[in-house]
Design a protein around this motif. Sequence first.
Motif, PDB file in Angstrom:
ATOM      1  N   ALA A 237       0.814  -1.218   0.000  1.00 15.41           N
ATOM      2  CA  ALA A 237       0.000   0.000   0.000  1.00 15.41           C
ATOM      3  C   ALA A 237       0.849   1.271   0.000  1.00 15.41           C
ATOM      4  N   GLY A 238       2.124   1.143   0.415  1.00 14.93           N
ATOM      5  CA  GLY A 238       2.993   2.315   0.391  1.00 14.93           C
ATOM      6  C   GLY A 238       3.388   2.779   1.775  1.00 14.93           C
ATOM      7  N   PRO A 239       4.318   3.747   1.862  1.00 10.97           N
ATOM      8  CA  PRO A 239       4.865   4.168   3.163  1.00 10.97           C
ATOM      9  C   PRO A 239       3.838   4.796   4.086  1.00 10.97           C
ATOM     10  N   GLN A 240       2.740   5.329   3.540  1.00 11.12           N
ATOM     11  CA  GLN A 240       1.729   5.936   4.404  1.00 11.12           C
ATOM     12  C   GLN A 240       1.045   4.897   5.286  1.00 11.12           C
ATOM     13  N   SER A 241       1.148   3.609   4.930  1.00 10.80           N
ATOM     14  CA  SER A 241       0.552   2.542   5.729  1.00 10.80           C
ATOM     15  C   SER A 241       1.526   1.964   6.752  1.00 10.80           C
ATOM     16  N   LEU A 242       2.773   2.422   6.719  1.00  9.73           N
ATOM     17  CA  LEU A 242       3.808   1.939   7.632  1.00  9.73           C
ATOM     18  C   LEU A 242       4.038   2.988   8.706  1.00  9.73           C
ATOM     19  N   ARG A 243       4.118   2.552   9.958  1.00 10.70           N
ATOM     20  CA  ARG A 243       4.075   3.515  11.054  1.00 10.70           C
ATOM     21  C   ARG A 243       5.448   3.910  11.584  1.00 10.70           C
ATOM     22  N   HIS A 244       6.417   3.009  11.549  1.00 13.98           N
ATOM     23  CA  HIS A 244       7.717   3.325  12.130  1.00 13.98           C
ATOM     24  C   HIS A 244       8.653   3.929  11.073  1.00 13.98           C
ATOM     25  N   PRO A 245       9.426   4.940  11.439  1.00 11.92           N
ATOM     26  CA  PRO A 245      10.347   5.557  10.456  1.00 11.92           C
ATOM     27  C   PRO A 245      11.335   4.566   9.850  1.00 11.92           C
ATOM     28  N   ALA A 249      11.822   3.542   5.968  1.00 13.27           N
ATOM     29  CA  ALA A 249      13.136   3.606   5.326  1.00 13.27           C
ATOM     30  C   ALA A 249      13.429   2.307   4.567  1.00 13.27           C
ATOM     31  N   LEU A 250      13.010   1.154   5.115  1.00 10.68           N
ATOM     32  CA  LEU A 250      13.176  -0.107   4.401  1.00 10.68           C
ATOM     33  C   LEU A 250      12.378  -0.101   3.101  1.00 10.68           C
ATOM     34  N   TRP A 251      11.173   0.448   3.151  1.00  8.44           N
ATOM     35  CA  TRP A 251      10.339   0.525   1.946  1.00  8.44           C
ATOM     36  C   TRP A 251      11.036   1.398   0.887  1.00  8.44           C
ATOM     37  N   ARG A 252      11.571   2.539   1.304  1.00 12.04           N
ATOM     38  CA  ARG A 252      12.229   3.440   0.352  1.00 12.04           C
ATOM     39  C   ARG A 252      13.521   2.840  -0.214  1.00 12.04           C
ATOM     40  N   ALA A 253      14.117   1.902   0.510  1.00  4.94           N
ATOM     41  CA  ALA A 253      15.372   1.306   0.057  1.00  4.94           C
ATOM     42  C   ALA A 253      15.174   0.208  -0.973  1.00  4.94           C
ATOM     43  N   LEU A 254      13.933  -0.226  -1.196  1.00  5.53           N
ATOM     44  CA  LEU A 254      13.676  -1.252  -2.200  1.00  5.53           C
ATOM     45  C   LEU A 254      13.975  -0.704  -3.596  1.00  5.53           C
ATOM     46  N   PRO A 261      19.338   5.108   0.366  1.00  5.57           N
ATOM     47  CA  PRO A 261      20.033   4.626   1.553  1.00  5.57           C
ATOM     48  C   PRO A 261      19.671   5.452   2.773  1.00  5.57           C
ATOM     49  N   LEU A 262      19.785   4.838   3.948  1.00  2.00           N
ATOM     50  CA  LEU A 262      19.512   5.522   5.196  1.00  2.00           C
ATOM     51  C   LEU A 262      20.833   5.958   5.825  1.00  2.00           C
ATOM     52  N   PRO A 263      21.049   7.239   6.061  1.00  5.94           N
ATOM     53  CA  PRO A 263      22.312   7.691   6.660  1.00  5.94           C
ATOM     54  C   PRO A 263      22.531   7.082   8.043  1.00  5.94           C
ATOM     55  N   GLY A 264      23.806   6.921   8.400  1.00  2.00           N
ATOM     56  CA  GLY A 264      24.141   6.396   9.711  1.00  2.00           C
ATOM     57  C   GLY A 264      24.217   4.886   9.729  1.00  2.00           C
ATOM     58  N   ALA A 265      24.350   4.317  10.924  1.00  2.00           N
ATOM     59  CA  ALA A 265      24.480   2.874  11.084  1.00  2.00           C
ATOM     60  C   ALA A 265      23.758   2.433  12.344  1.00  2.00           C
ATOM     61  N   GLN A 266      23.386   1.176  12.371  1.00  2.00           N
ATOM     62  CA  GLN A 266      22.751   0.597  13.545  1.00  2.00           C
ATOM     63  C   GLN A 266      23.735   0.622  14.715  1.00  2.00           C
ATOM     64  N   PRO A 267      23.308   1.013  15.920  1.00  2.00           N
ATOM     65  CA  PRO A 267      24.244   1.101  17.046  1.00  2.00           C
ATOM     66  C   PRO A 267      24.760  -0.262  17.482  1.00  2.00           C
TER      67      PRO A 267
END
Length: 309
Positions: A237-245, A249-254, A261-267
């Motif tokens: 359905a698209g990013p508007q149906s996804l609640r967590h940022p 970001a995973l949706w946009r990375a497809l 890409p998402l800036p930064g790295a997982q801690p």
Amino acid sequence: MLTVRGLSIRFTLYDVGLFQKELHVISDLALDVRAGEVVAVVGSSGSGKSLLAHAVLGILPRNAGVSGEMTFKGEPLTPERQARLRGREIALIPQSVAYLDPLQRVGAQVRRAAELSGLSRQAASQAQAAAFRRYGLAAPVARLFPFQVSGGMARRVLMATATIGHASLLIADEPTPGLHPEAVTETLKHLRELADEGKGVVLITHDLDAALQIADRIAVFYAGTTVEMVRAADFAAGPQSLRHPYTRALWRALPQHQFAPLPGAQPSPDDLPAGCLFSPRCELATSICREQRPALRSTADGWVRCYHA
């Protein structure tokens, strides 16, 4: 079928000067798996996906400390019960081909798994032959040792070993890397068929596109915790149906979307932020995000861990 609530895992390690320290790698992780569905667990490396599988099966190393609640078919998963269910009611398709016994022919390993599930020796032999045909393994492969087969063939042997019995819950930990595209499609199709037969399937994967082909729901992990549980249809359905940022970001990375890409790295587990684990990379982060860790709360179709969702 499977319920995980508040799962935390820590490892006791030796630091400089032989002093011990505790490393918390998973905190407040949650997951639900129902009979007849595929739940895909996605997230970057180090987010706790494989540790969840090992915790459910009770095969974490001895220096691991586990807290939280895990139930299977409504009863607690105690260490004694895990030992009884492992390989019978709960089966693992492991990520590494090193799980195969290097000193035993691959056909014998699959037959042994069938016998442990309750089949007679003759029925186990027939089941092994049928499983090899299903996964495109020629009959002579059964007489080979693991070092004599390719990585892709070894993964198919592991699939056959886990699915040959009567397990109610299958945990597939990255089952498709190294496989030919046709074999990937067949593997995913088989997992979907197993769920349609009434089994619960957990698909741990980095391949979100592959997961969306067969999953009913998606559990998104980040830095050792669950940040969202969402219907697979919401990704379409698209990013508007996804609640967590992070999920957005995973949706946009497809590749078929923005491939952004998402800036930064997982801690790192030994350097986690005080508040929300995603706050250092989140464009919505405010002072409360940086100071307090949000709780996992229910939504209409799942859960989310975000103050701004």
